[in-house]
Scaffold this motif. Sequence first.
Motif, PDB file in Angstrom:
ATOM      1  N   LYS A 181      38.705  46.193  35.835  1.00 46.91           N
ATOM      2  CA  LYS A 181      38.151  45.103  36.641  1.00 46.91           C
ATOM      3  C   LYS A 181      36.633  44.974  36.528  1.00 46.91           C
ATOM      4  CE  LYS A 181      41.906  43.684  38.862  1.00 46.91           C
ATOM      5  NZ  LYS A 181      42.407  42.298  38.800  1.00 46.91           N
ATOM      6  N   ASP A 240      42.755  44.191  45.691  1.00 45.83           N
ATOM      7  CA  ASP A 240      41.809  43.529  44.798  1.00 45.83           C
ATOM      8  C   ASP A 240      41.337  42.267  45.506  1.00 45.83           C
ATOM      9  OD1 ASP A 240      42.358  45.477  42.968  1.00 45.83           O
ATOM     10  OD2 ASP A 240      43.444  44.190  41.570  1.00 45.83           O
ATOM     11  N   THR A 263      38.329  46.938  44.482  1.00 49.13           N
ATOM     12  CA  THR A 263      39.576  47.267  43.820  1.00 49.13           C
ATOM     13  C   THR A 263      39.859  48.738  44.063  1.00 49.13           C
ATOM     14  OG1 THR A 263      40.814  47.118  41.724  1.00 49.13           O
ATOM     15  CG2 THR A 263      38.537  47.886  41.592  1.00 49.13           C
TER      16      THR A 263
END
Length: 245
Positions: A229, A139, A221
């Motif tokens: 996200k 991430d 991600t």
Amino acid sequence: ASGAAPCPHLFIPLSQSVSHLSINKQTNKTTTIMFRLTLILSLLSSTTAFGVVNRRQALMESLSSAAAVTAVVASGAAPAFAEPTDETARSVSRFGGLLEKYQDSNRGWLIMAPSGWNKFDGEVGAYDVKWQDLVDPRDNIKVSSTPVKSTTTSINALGDDVQAIGEGLATKRNAKLISASERLTEGILFYEFDFAINDGTHQLLQLSVNKGRIWSLDANTVEKRWSKKEELYRSVVGSFMPKLN
């Protein structure tokens, strides 16, 4: 990234070097757009959430794949689209404290960046600034830039057909293009792309031009976390501005 030398031929029309080829006007236009695109992006970081590719290596890979990218776009060439005229406001949400304002006064840009993430400055050939999650480094969010000719003042130098540009980028990334869009914010045109990359990365990519540089912002991600996200990442992407107010 910082310290990168500008490419002197970045926006010289491709027709000057391939004038001996017998191709129709539309194919020549598409070839020019996509060759410019592969050159520009090769000078930016060629990365996913899982690693960094050397800039010189990326350039050679881009040159070798330019013909394939062009063929994909040319086979389904769509008409050019007009630039947006309605302004979209820059996102300034702190997302309940998950984002905080970051300003790079030296380079002249600002963003709402993830608070509490590790921040890294200036890996040559990869990025200008990177934010990385403390728990999972896959991430991450990166801002990169590289010089362009002074006569290049907008990202539309790549062409007006954002969908076709996104399809070419997806081919280069070995990815599926989920969406491609454009927006105008504070007088700057942004191209935005959403990719599902075959290595398991989900990536948002945004491109813009200002102050003699092309700016790239990518938010990454793993695919299985994308739904959690997405809203945060889109807010980050919408907050980036390559100038200071």
